[in-house]
Motif scaffolding. Structure first.
Motif, short mmCIF file in Angstrom:
data_model
loop_
_atom_site.label_atom_id
_atom_site.label_comp_id
_atom_site.label_asym_id
_atom_site.label_seq_id
_atom_site.Cartn_x
_atom_site.Cartn_y
_atom_site.Cartn_z
N PHE A 112 39.21 -39.52 -1.29
CA PHE A 112 38.58 -38.99 -0.31
C PHE A 112 39.13 -39.32 1.12
O PHE A 112 39.10 -40.48 1.24
CB PHE A 112 37.00 -38.85 -0.40
N ASN A 113 39.28 -38.34 1.85
CA ASN A 113 39.73 -38.59 3.30
C ASN A 113 38.71 -39.27 3.92
O ASN A 113 37.54 -38.90 4.19
CB ASN A 113 40.02 -37.34 4.07
N MET A 114 39.34 -40.26 4.89
CA MET A 114 38.31 -41.40 5.25
C MET A 114 37.45 -40.43 6.55
O MET A 114 36.58 -40.96 7.20
CB MET A 114 38.94 -42.53 5.94
N GLU A 115 38.28 -39.60 7.34
CA GLU A 115 37.58 -38.64 8.31
C GLU A 115 36.21 -38.37 7.82
O GLU A 115 35.50 -37.82 8.65
CB GLU A 115 38.53 -37.75 8.62
N MET A 116 36.05 -37.92 6.60
CA MET A 116 34.78 -37.54 6.18
C MET A 116 33.48 -38.36 6.19
O MET A 116 32.49 -38.26 6.36
CB MET A 116 34.77 -36.91 4.89
N LEU A 123 28.40 -35.43 3.68
CA LEU A 123 28.35 -36.50 2.60
C LEU A 123 27.17 -36.28 1.81
O LEU A 123 27.29 -36.52 0.49
CB LEU A 123 28.61 -38.01 3.39
N LEU A 124 25.96 -36.07 2.54
CA LEU A 124 24.70 -35.93 1.74
C LEU A 124 24.98 -34.64 0.73
O LEU A 124 24.48 -34.78 -0.51
CB LEU A 124 23.65 -35.69 2.71
N SER A 125 25.67 -33.60 1.31
CA SER A 125 25.77 -32.54 0.51
C SER A 125 26.57 -32.73 -0.76
O SER A 125 26.52 -32.19 -1.85
CB SER A 125 26.24 -31.16 1.20
N LEU A 126 27.85 -33.63 -0.55
CA LEU A 126 28.79 -33.83 -1.66
C LEU A 126 28.21 -34.75 -2.58
O LEU A 126 28.13 -34.41 -3.73
CB LEU A 126 29.84 -34.50 -0.95
N TYR A 127 26.96 -35.76 -2.12
CA TYR A 127 26.47 -36.54 -3.01
C TYR A 127 25.75 -35.63 -4.17
O TYR A 127 25.52 -36.02 -5.39
CB TYR A 127 25.62 -37.73 -2.15
N ASN A 128 24.69 -35.03 -3.40
CA ASN A 128 23.88 -34.06 -4.34
C ASN A 128 24.76 -33.30 -5.16
O ASN A 128 24.33 -33.03 -6.30
CB ASN A 128 22.84 -33.26 -3.23
N ALA A 129 25.84 -32.64 -4.64
CA ALA A 129 26.79 -31.61 -5.52
C ALA A 129 27.14 -32.31 -6.58
O ALA A 129 27.31 -31.59 -7.73
CB ALA A 129 27.60 -30.80 -4.39
N ALA A 130 27.53 -33.58 -6.51
CA ALA A 130 28.41 -34.28 -7.15
C ALA A 130 27.58 -34.57 -8.63
O ALA A 130 28.19 -34.69 -9.77
CB ALA A 130 28.90 -35.54 -6.85
N TYR A 131 26.22 -34.56 -8.42
CA TYR A 131 25.45 -35.00 -9.59
C TYR A 131 25.22 -33.72 -10.59
O TYR A 131 24.54 -33.82 -11.43
CB TYR A 131 24.05 -35.41 -9.15
N MET A 132 25.70 -32.40 -10.07
CA MET A 132 25.68 -31.26 -11.19
C MET A 132 27.09 -31.44 -12.02
O MET A 132 27.51 -30.34 -12.78
CB MET A 132 25.85 -29.96 -10.32
N PHE A 133 27.78 -32.51 -11.93
CA PHE A 133 28.91 -32.80 -13.07
C PHE A 133 28.70 -32.47 -14.51
O PHE A 133 27.58 -32.92 -14.75
CB PHE A 133 29.73 -33.99 -12.67
N ILE A 134 29.87 -32.10 -15.12
CA ILE A 134 29.63 -32.10 -16.68
C ILE A 134 30.57 -33.00 -16.96
O ILE A 134 31.53 -33.87 -16.41
CB ILE A 134 29.67 -30.66 -17.06
N HIS A 135 30.97 -33.16 -18.35
CA HIS A 135 31.90 -34.09 -19.09
C HIS A 135 33.20 -33.86 -18.70
O HIS A 135 33.53 -32.86 -18.45
CB HIS A 135 31.78 -34.19 -20.61
N ASP A 136 33.85 -34.90 -18.46
CA ASP A 136 35.45 -34.65 -18.12
C ASP A 136 35.56 -34.31 -16.80
O ASP A 136 36.68 -33.73 -16.66
CB ASP A 136 36.19 -33.74 -19.26
N GLU A 137 34.65 -34.50 -15.86
CA GLU A 137 34.85 -33.97 -14.30
C GLU A 137 34.81 -35.24 -13.68
O GLU A 137 33.89 -36.19 -13.81
CB GLU A 137 33.90 -33.06 -13.92
N ALA A 138 35.61 -35.61 -13.01
CA ALA A 138 35.95 -37.11 -12.28
C ALA A 138 35.02 -36.83 -10.98
O ALA A 138 35.66 -36.87 -9.75
CB ALA A 138 37.33 -37.27 -11.84
N ALA A 146 30.16 -41.25 -1.30
CA ALA A 146 29.35 -40.71 -0.29
C ALA A 146 28.10 -41.70 -0.45
O ALA A 146 27.70 -42.08 0.59
CB ALA A 146 28.75 -39.32 -0.86
N ARG A 147 28.00 -42.32 -1.58
CA ARG A 147 26.78 -43.21 -1.42
C ARG A 147 27.08 -44.57 -0.54
O ARG A 147 26.26 -44.88 0.41
CB ARG A 147 26.46 -43.74 -2.77
#
Length: 520
Positions: A112-116, A123-138, A146-147
């Protein structure tokens, strides 16, 4: 807001009529917002706000139509917040969106780009969104990235973003009991850049209206429980009926699920008492007799039970009959699914009792296979459907009873979080070896290592829940409620502390949810 004076509870006919008219007018104004919002960003923020404030049940059609349009609209933006919000909203509603959407924020090395790091909201939106991941998604890297940066800046953020970040770092939004989030967000929303007083007024009135219904339900279920508790005279059993109602309320708080809440709470009360019998009082022989009686499901079998269990057994049968009578004739067959799940649960309680009394430490796999079932999670997934009307189709009930996918994942998360909590605070003397202890014994590792590895299993189970939400189209409403019941576990066990069984920590939350109206 103009109108007649509003007290803590609206009681006079004039107040009620005025309030009904006001709610109708506000709902119509919000519907117009959906029609008038042409910009995709406005539409996403509107949906997110309405869901955060707990009034999505009034606008299910509008939300579904809006998200379907958003899914297929061209979406070119350099905003991390906007990409993340779209990803989370679509996935929460079972609509596919690729994680490749986040590639635009990565450098040539795939990091991830450090400018973020200068964009806390993104970052908060990314953090929450990423918890909707499924198997085999990095997406684990997205969560870690984000954390790390949210934790470094959390003390320098302005309100309300500071509060939202702190809550998410404690429990990410997709795993939060949504009604609890609503309580927080109602006081924060006026400080948001998208603030609309019409939406907030509707949310507050709706919360208070529903609160009056919930209070009546608590009064009714408490009376039922008091009578049952006195009749069966099992003083060692946990007396936690309001906490059990909270569990049901977290699954569905909407007006149309009043019957479902009552049914689920009664069934949860029965299995809690049954769990305490197997765990704290019954000998192995008594446990075997209780399971045999539950398997045969007939009043005449009561004679095989010890005297202190006879009234409890008869109340089980009577309660299931009461629940059947609450349903329309064409829906009464659904109770048989709860009965089968109850009998299965009793079998697994007996298995645990046999291991305990025989001082056997099962393998980790054996323990998990049994204890994910005796966690009560799979039973709850069946029981929550019984009073849900059309959503509880035969297909949905067969799926829940089959304990695959999301239902199994709910059982695994229930068991793992409960056992991690027990390990931290020490098992009760009468508790059998739990899954964490079995893991430690089998793999000869320190408790810290076992807990880390088991938390990985928790994450894997959450991926299964998210996967079923995306893939089981006709069952999606049922899967959503299974996710809701699983999210309550972060409330009950999230701090490695069993506040359902041992603590009074829920009292403040219960007061705010059920007994303190929102000031309008």
């Amino acid at each position: 807001m103009e109108g007649p004076p509003m007290t803590a509870s609206v009681t006079t006919p004039v107040q009620k009529k005025w309030l009904e008219n006001r709610v109708s007018a506000l709902k119509e104004k919000v519907r117009l917002l959906f029609e008038d919002s042409k910009d995709i960003i406005e539409q996403m923020n509107l949906v997110d706000t309405i869901q955060h404030l707990g009034i999505g049940h009034h606008f299910e059609k509008e939300i579904a139509n809006t998200l379907r349009k958003i899914q297929h609209m061209e979406f070119n933006t350099s905003s991390l917040h906007e990409v993340s919000l779209r990803f989370r909203l679509l996935r929460e509603h079972g609509l596919w969106v690729s994680p490749d959407e986040f590639n635009r924020f990565m450098d040539t090395n795939g990091s991830f780009n450090m400018e973020m790091t200068n964009d806390p909201r993104g970052l908060l939106s990314l953090y929450n969104a990423a918890y909707m991941f499924i198997h085999d998604e990095a997406l684990e890297e997205a969560i870690s990235f984000a954390r790390l940066h949210l934790e470094s800046m959390r003390h320098n953020l302005k309100y309300p973003l500071s509060e939202q970040v702190n809550r998410a770092l404690h429990i990410p939004l997709p795993r939060t009991a949504r009604r609890v989030e609503t309580l927080h967000y109602m006081s924060e929303y006026k400080h948001e850049r998208e603030y609309n007083p019409i939406i907030l007024e509707l949310a507050k009135i709706d919360f208070n209206n529903l609160q009056q219904l919930h209070i009546k339900e608590i009064e009714a279920i408490s009376k039922w429980w008091k009578n049952l508790y006195a009749e069966v005279a099992l003083s060692f059993a946990r007396n936690r009926i309001v906490q059990l109602y909270l569990w049901s309320y977290a699954v569905y708080y909407e007006h149309e699920y009043s019957c479902a809440r009552i049914i689920l709470t009664k069934l949860l009360a029965l299995i809690t008492m049954m769990d305490d019998i197997y765990d704290t009082r019954a000998t192995l022989e008594e446990s075997q007799k209780l399971n045999e009686a539950i398997k045969r499901w007939d009043e005449s079998v009561v004679s095989i039970l010890p005297e202190y269990l006879k009234k409890f057994y008869l109340r089980i049968l009577r309660t299931f009959k009461e629940i059947q009578d609450m349903l329309a004739p064409n829906e009464q067959y659904k109770v048989s699914y709860a009965q089968k799940s109850f009998q299965t649960l009793s079998n697994y309680y007996l298995q645990g009792a046999e291991w305990f009394h025989c001082k056997k430490t099962p393998t980790f796999k054996e323990k998990v296979e049994a204890s994910l079932m005796d966690s009560g999670g799979p039973f709850s997934c069946v029981a929550l459907l019984v009073g849900m009307g059309d959503i509880a189709s035969k297909e949905a009930l067969d799926w829940a009873l089959g304990c695959t996918g999301a239902v199994r994942a709910c059982g695994e998360i229930t068991r793992y979080m409960n056992d991690i909590t027990a390990l931290k605070h020490g098992n009760r003397e009468q508790d059998a070896t739990n899954s964490v202890e079995c893991y430690i014994a089998e793999y000869n590792v320190a408790s810290e290592v076992a807990i880390v590895n088991i938390y990985r299993m928790v994450e894997d189970a959450w991926k299964t829940l998210n996967k079923d939400l995306l893939e089981l189209g006709s069952l999606r409403p049922a899967v959503r409620r299974v996710i809701n019941v699983t999210a309550t576990l972060t409330l009950m066990y999230g701090d490695k502390k069993d506040i359902f069984t041992f603590g009074d920590d829920l009292e403040s939350l219960i007061t705010r949810l059920f007994f303190n109206p929102i000031t309008i």
